[in-house]
Design an enzyme around this catalytic site. Structure first.
Site, short mmCIF file in Angstrom:
data_model
loop_
_atom_site.label_atom_id
_atom_site.label_comp_id
_atom_site.label_asym_id
_atom_site.label_seq_id
_atom_site.Cartn_x
_atom_site.Cartn_y
_atom_site.Cartn_z
N ALA A 97 0.84 -1.20 0.00
CA ALA A 97 0.00 0.00 0.00
C ALA A 97 0.88 1.26 0.00
CB ALA A 97 -0.92 -0.02 1.21
N GLY B 237 -0.08 1.49 -3.33
CA GLY B 237 -0.32 0.76 -4.56
C GLY B 237 0.20 1.34 -5.85
N ASN B 238 0.81 2.53 -5.83
CA ASN B 238 1.33 3.09 -7.08
C ASN B 238 2.41 2.21 -7.70
OD1 ASN B 238 -0.32 5.33 -7.19
ND2 ASN B 238 1.11 6.67 -6.13
N ARG C 116 -5.83 0.65 4.41
CA ARG C 116 -4.91 0.95 3.30
C ARG C 116 -5.10 -0.05 2.17
NH1 ARG C 116 -0.08 3.72 4.12
NH2 ARG C 116 1.16 2.02 3.25
N ASP D 188 9.50 -2.19 -0.26
CA ASP D 188 9.49 -0.76 0.05
C ASP D 188 8.83 -0.61 1.43
OD1 ASP D 188 9.83 2.08 -1.19
OD2 ASP D 188 7.81 2.11 -0.35
N CYS E 215 11.66 6.03 1.11
CA CYS E 215 11.61 7.48 0.86
C CYS E 215 12.27 8.19 2.03
CB CYS E 215 10.18 7.96 0.64
SG CYS E 215 9.02 7.50 1.94
#
Length: 478
Positions: A236, A238-239, A263, A305, A359
């Site tokens: 999540a 989800g991009n 999410r 990620d 990130c």
């Protein structure tokens, strides 16, 4: 008015560290998500200024039933925003009784600090800086359209297409209604900073994905060929999952995991809108997923990620006060989870290639996690030398760390990001060199993708909705 009451609730929860603005806004029942998000972000940005004005004007002493966070939202709207929307409801006459005193207090604050503009009252960390100059990156969803068709649509809307960018300077120079094709990703369009496309019909139809360029790197570098089985460990919102599905052309299988039912529900909505039909969602902790489960025996590609501090996200300091400088204790806790997740991912028996990304700008969550995993698996995995021309490399904390990639507003005109590609040493010779190195694409790559995609979608059958295993959440807005 519901907007102000909801904004006050979100603001109170953010300042109480019960979530991020984005997560809380999407979890609310307020329909105009964009409007609510903007109001809370701006109120949070001016939080210290508003506190000083409200205290100096004695607003809460005079209006004892007015809650502090609601007062902050209303005073922002009165003094710094666009004025009360929808008439302001019952709050407008209340604030207007104190308007003269509030304006006088704001003026006094400017005189005291020797500034003339409202923005000059902000602390340095709250002012728009380099991050505000990051362009608007828009990924064309090749499951539904092609870059050529998207470009043609924008040109018909009066936008000026400038062709394929050749440097970062081209991106920095973007203004007005001009846009470019990214020099690295053939499906990525680039618009000037602050371009708002949330209401654009192509975005609402799932033909466009608003996704930062750095966030597109993980799927691009994983590069699973169509027909592959891929595991998206912490999937999540989800991009990246939708990007993987586009690379697979919906041929193969994506196993996507997330622990949060809310999410996951939002992710199911996003994937359905994007036309993804090759993904199975599971409400499950990735650390509890068994590598020996026969369902994953063909998984050769993993995208990991994990949750991180978000210190590289340009909007995170506005969403979560103090998020830009995570505490040592929080970093240790996050890094511990990230290390466990990466070690676990490397135990899947058929794994050939893995992308680890965050990130975050923190070494503890990036190079240190990768080095720990390599030491735990001596000789089994290596860092793949990807994108040699990428300008920002990993910190030199261990031999080979230069093969990792970093990104930042200053060096790459993107959000802050970290990416490492690990490949299994035993099978590296059987992986095609083009796939292992993930070379920069050429300008001619997009038309070839366009022809293949149209063949794949020729039957015209609507895609299946993503399957959700382990839970049946109701789709939520994404």
């Amino acid at each position: 008015m519901a907007l102000y009451a909801t904004a006050a609730k979100v603001l109170e929860a953010v300042e109480g560290r019960r979530g991020s603005i984005k997560g809380l806004v999407y979890a609310s029942s307020f329909q105009n998500v964009k409007q609510l998000y903007a109001l809370v972000c701006e109120t949070q940005r001016y939080s210290a200024v508003l506190d000083a004005v409200i205290a100096g004007a004695g607003l809460l002493r005079a209006e004892k039933k007015l809650r502090p966070h609601l007062a902050k939202v209303l005073v922002y709207e009165l003094l710094l925003g666009k004025g009360f929307r929808g008439g302001g409801g019952r709050w407008r006459p209340l604030l207007e009784r104190h308007q003269a005193r509030l304006k006088a207090e704001l003026a006094r604050l400017k005189v005291q600090r020797r500034v003339s503009r409202n923005e000059d009252l902000l602390q340095v960390g709250s002012r728009p800086g380099t991050a505000s100059q990051v362009p608007r990156f828009v990924r064309v969803n090749t499951l539904k359209t092609s870059p050529d068709d998207a470009v043609d649509y924008f040109k018909r809307q009066g936008f000026s297409y400038q062709g394929r960018a050749s440097s970062l300077e081209d991106l920095r120079a973007l203004k007005g209604k001009c846009f470019l094709l990214d020099p690295l990703l053939p499906e990525l369009l680039v618009f000037p900073a602050q371009t708002d496309l949330h209401a654009h019909p192509l975005y609402r139809a799932g033909h466009l994905i608003l996704q930062d360029k750095a966030s597109c790197l993980p799927a691009m570098l994983l590069a699973p060929p169509p027909g592959s089985h891929v595991l998206d460990a912490c999937a999540a919102p989800g991009n990246k999952t939708s990007h993987l599905a586009a690379l697979l052309r919906n041929q193969g299988k994506i196993f996507a995991f997330d622990r949060d039912a809310g999410r996951l529900a939002s992710m199911a909505t996003l994937l359905a809108r994007a036309g993804v039909s090759c993904c199975e969602l599971a409400e499950e902790d990735f650390l509890a997923v068994s590598p020996s489960d026969q369902r994953y025996r063909q998984v050769r590609y993993i995208l990991l990620d994990p949750s991180c501090s978000g210190s590289g996200m340009p909007t995170r300091p506005l969403e979560e006060p103090g998020a830009g400088t995570p505490s040592k204790a929080r970093l240790q806790a996050l890094a511990g989870f990230q290390q466990r997740a990466l070690r676990h991912a490397l135990t899947f028996p058929s794994l050939q290639r893995l992308v680890y990304s965050t990130c975050s700008l923190c070494q503890e969550e990036n190079e240190d996690v990768v080095w720990d995993a390599l030491q735990q698996n001596p000789g089994a995995f290596r860092l793949a030398p990807v994108l040699p021309s990428w300008p920002h490399r990993g910190l030199g904390t261990f031999p080979g760390a230069e093969h990792c990639l970093r990104a930042s507003p200053e060096t790459t005109l993107t959000g802050g990001f970290f990416v490492a590609v690990l490949e299994r040493v035993e099978v590296s010779s059987s992986v095609p060199e083009a796939e292992a190195v993930a070379p920069e694409v050429t300008a001619g790559a997009a038309p070839r993708r366009k022809r293949r995609r149209r063949q794949a979608s020729a039957p015209g059958t609507p895609p299946r909705s993503p399957q959700v295993r382990g839970a049946s959440p109701s789709p939520a807005g994404s």
